[in-house]
Design a protein around this motif. Sequence first.
Motif, PDB file in Angstrom:
ATOM      1  N   MET A 388      70.032  78.872  52.591  1.00 59.72           N
ATOM      2  CA  MET A 388      69.998  80.906  52.559  1.00 59.72           C
ATOM      3  C   MET A 388      71.373  81.323  51.969  1.00 59.72           C
ATOM      4  O   MET A 388      70.525  82.669  51.578  1.00 59.72           O
ATOM      5  N   SER A 389      71.880  80.400  52.079  1.00 59.36           N
ATOM      6  CA  SER A 389      73.226  81.471  50.956  1.00 59.36           C
ATOM      7  C   SER A 389      73.359  81.498  49.696  1.00 59.36           C
ATOM      8  O   SER A 389      74.109  82.849  49.050  1.00 59.36           O
ATOM      9  N   ILE A 390      72.378  80.075  48.859  1.00 62.67           N
ATOM     10  CA  ILE A 390      72.197  80.578  48.015  1.00 62.67           C
ATOM     11  C   ILE A 390      71.336  81.274  47.447  1.00 62.67           C
ATOM     12  O   ILE A 390      70.751  82.192  46.149  1.00 62.67           O
ATOM     13  N   THR A 391      69.770  80.732  48.135  1.00 62.25           N
ATOM     14  CA  THR A 391      69.200  80.752  47.733  1.00 62.25           C
ATOM     15  C   THR A 391      67.476  82.844  48.511  1.00 62.25           C
ATOM     16  O   THR A 391      67.017  82.874  48.246  1.00 62.25           O
ATOM     17  N   GLY A 392      68.564  82.909  49.398  1.00 61.12           N
ATOM     18  CA  GLY A 392      68.260  83.655  50.729  1.00 61.12           C
ATOM     19  C   GLY A 392      66.702  83.249  51.153  1.00 61.12           C
ATOM     20  O   GLY A 392      66.513  84.269  51.715  1.00 61.12           O
ATOM     21  N   ARG A 393      66.815  82.367  51.200  1.00 64.64           N
ATOM     22  CA  ARG A 393      65.246  82.003  52.367  1.00 64.64           C
ATOM     23  C   ARG A 393      65.929  80.492  53.150  1.00 64.64           C
ATOM     24  O   ARG A 393      66.726  79.728  52.958  1.00 64.64           O
ATOM     25  N   LYS A 394      65.000  80.401  54.093  1.00 62.88           N
ATOM     26  CA  LYS A 394      64.862  79.425  55.056  1.00 62.88           C
ATOM     27  C   LYS A 394      64.579  77.839  54.325  1.00 62.88           C
ATOM     28  O   LYS A 394      63.179  78.706  54.395  1.00 62.88           O
ATOM     29  N   LEU A 395      64.874  77.460  55.125  1.00 65.53           N
ATOM     30  CA  LEU A 395      64.292  75.755  54.272  1.00 65.53           C
ATOM     31  C   LEU A 395      63.577  75.538  55.600  1.00 65.53           C
ATOM     32  O   LEU A 395      63.705  75.476  56.534  1.00 65.53           O
ATOM     33  N   PRO A 396      62.270  75.063  55.180  1.00 65.48           N
ATOM     34  CA  PRO A 396      61.415  74.807  56.315  1.00 65.48           C
ATOM     35  C   PRO A 396      61.344  73.214  56.904  1.00 65.48           C
ATOM     36  O   PRO A 396      62.055  72.470  56.004  1.00 65.48           O
ATOM     37  N   LEU A 397      61.753  72.967  57.674  1.00 62.66           N
ATOM     38  CA  LEU A 397      62.525  72.101  58.812  1.00 62.66           C
ATOM     39  C   LEU A 397      60.621  71.043  59.700  1.00 62.66           C
ATOM     40  O   LEU A 397      60.472  71.064  60.103  1.00 62.66           O
ATOM     41  N   ASP A 398      60.613  70.504  58.654  1.00 65.24           N
ATOM     42  CA  ASP A 398      58.872  70.471  59.119  1.00 65.24           C
ATOM     43  C   ASP A 398      59.761  68.639  59.776  1.00 65.24           C
ATOM     44  O   ASP A 398      60.676  67.943  59.764  1.00 65.24           O
ATOM     45  N   GLY A 399      58.666  68.353  60.905  1.00 69.78           N
ATOM     46  CA  GLY A 399      59.065  67.092  61.889  1.00 69.78           C
ATOM     47  C   GLY A 399      60.464  67.387  62.573  1.00 69.78           C
ATOM     48  O   GLY A 399      60.761  66.148  63.350  1.00 69.78           O
ATOM     49  N   THR A 400      60.740  68.283  62.787  1.00 73.41           N
ATOM     50  CA  THR A 400      62.001  67.936  63.626  1.00 73.41           C
ATOM     51  C   THR A 400      61.886  68.330  64.789  1.00 73.41           C
ATOM     52  O   THR A 400      60.405  69.018  65.606  1.00 73.41           O
ATOM     53  N   ASP A 401      62.348  67.762  65.962  1.00 69.49           N
ATOM     54  CA  ASP A 401      61.644  67.774  67.028  1.00 69.49           C
ATOM     55  C   ASP A 401      62.662  69.357  68.413  1.00 69.49           C
ATOM     56  O   ASP A 401      63.910  69.405  68.258  1.00 69.49           O
ATOM     57  N   ASN A 402      62.324  68.512  69.498  1.00 70.14           N
ATOM     58  CA  ASN A 402      63.330  69.807  71.295  1.00 70.14           C
ATOM     59  C   ASN A 402      64.834  69.023  70.771  1.00 70.14           C
ATOM     60  O   ASN A 402      65.437  69.351  71.337  1.00 70.14           O
ATOM     61  N   TYR A 403      64.873  67.562  70.226  1.00 60.70           N
ATOM     62  CA  TYR A 403      66.130  66.936  70.850  1.00 60.70           C
ATOM     63  C   TYR A 403      67.159  66.893  70.003  1.00 60.70           C
ATOM     64  O   TYR A 403      68.312  65.797  69.504  1.00 60.70           O
ATOM     65  N   GLU A 404      66.728  67.643  68.881  1.00 62.41           N
ATOM     66  CA  GLU A 404      68.245  67.678  67.955  1.00 62.41           C
ATOM     67  C   GLU A 404      69.187  68.097  68.694  1.00 62.41           C
ATOM     68  O   GLU A 404      69.202  69.339  69.522  1.00 62.41           O
ATOM     69  N   PHE A 405      69.840  68.014  68.033  1.00 62.79           N
ATOM     70  CA  PHE A 405      71.685  68.410  67.856  1.00 62.79           C
ATOM     71  C   PHE A 405      71.769  69.754  67.421  1.00 62.79           C
ATOM     72  O   PHE A 405      72.121  69.621  66.155  1.00 62.79           O
TER      73      PHE A 405
END
Length: 489
Positions: A388-405
């Motif tokens: 985000m800081s370098i490119t100004g875009r949000k990295l798509p986070l496919d496959g994440t779940d609600n149990y991530e810390f």
Amino acid sequence: MNSNPDIQMKNPKASINLAALKEHIRAVYRADDRPWVIGYSGGKDSTCALQLIWSAVQELSVEERRKPVYVLSSDTLVETPIIVNYIDETLAAINAAAEIQGMPISAQKVVPEISDSFWVNLIGRGYPAPSKRFRWCTERLKIDPANTFIKNRVAEFGEVVMVLGVRSSESATRAQVMSLHKIDGTALSKHSTLPGAFVFTPIEAFSVDDVWAFLLQNESPWGSDNSDLLAMYRNAQAGECPLVVDKQTESCGNSRFGCWVCTVVTQDKAMEALVENGEEWLEPLLDLRNELAATQNPDRKREFRDFKRRDGSVTFVGDAETSIPGPYLFDYRKELLQKLLEAQELVNTNAPPGEKTTLIQDEELREIRRIWRSEEGDWGDAVSKIVMSITGRKLPLDGTDNYEFQPSDAEVLTKVCSEHDLPPRLLAQLLEAERSVRGLKRRTHIHRKVAAILEQEWRGEDAVLEERKERLALQRQHASSDPLFETET
């Protein structure tokens, strides 16, 4: 195996007779039903071999063009951008021309598995920049992807013939390797490591002059302009990296086209020549490559690398009081990711039309993120923040779940660990191990994971080295008071 001596060259050391060579190629092609896999790197030798094969097979009747010819190009994902764009355009042109001309030729590109990619290993896991002593990249980036394709064709057809644009005059080592597996009475060699694969080298008798004479005097059947290829070589003062399918094949080096991150060689003369000859937009890549090379300086390794190995162990050699350097430090890896993304932005800002490039893919960024979270306890999600800081875009986070810390969990973890004098990374790894088996009926692997984590060295470097000094001092004291030791010395 066809042992007809007619398919051998009459005198491979004689001046090149193109008519005879093409008939030789056609005889080898008609000799059996094994499909051909042509290794294509985009350089002069592989282009010459492919163009020669195309020209020879095209003169066969449609009925005789019965078996497929696969044109295989290997993209390490860290190739020089100019070469990547050139090869992508060429592969598309090959497929289009083959369809129009009714040729049994199809071109495809293979890439390494994301988990094996250069940046996932270097930035994600902290592997140090490749060197002659630790060249971890070739097998992962080149050999494995090409071999997977070949093994799949062997499984489909039983056997395959690999057509390589290698020349015996290129080096004494290459000539020796090429002759080592020759099969008497045929034009083929056994592949050194792949069962069911044979090797055909139609231009092995060519000199460099023969290659360029052929390319400049014969039009490309897929419409490319070989004078553009010559200009690219002149600008880079370069050779080419062949398709690598075994460990005997010489690696790239000196002034060859190849991976722009290569630190096995002292200098990247090809990239330097490109920049000097007008491709200044590539200079950020050269700068980053040179920084990686600087981390190999023995006097500076401890600036960049951990005192522990990746498995958490600490290794000493002999009576050394300092350990063998391990992976890049986590803070330095974050710095490298930032510099890589900055280089990507700068290169694409200054690139000529049509030359824009992706230095690191989103799939690699997501895999780095996963590794950092599980191994480094990076619940603050440094990858996403850097992107985000370098490119100004949000990295798509496919496959994440609600149990991530989450970052808030990291704050709680840090507080708890400080109260009980525990390394936050230790507890983070244990929690990530538990999370990784969430929902599984069988949890047998969790015991091994927990044991492996607890067996790591969790003390700080000062404590470990102090213990090492005390142990060496004790050993010297015991040795000096041993009568046997005094007699021997």
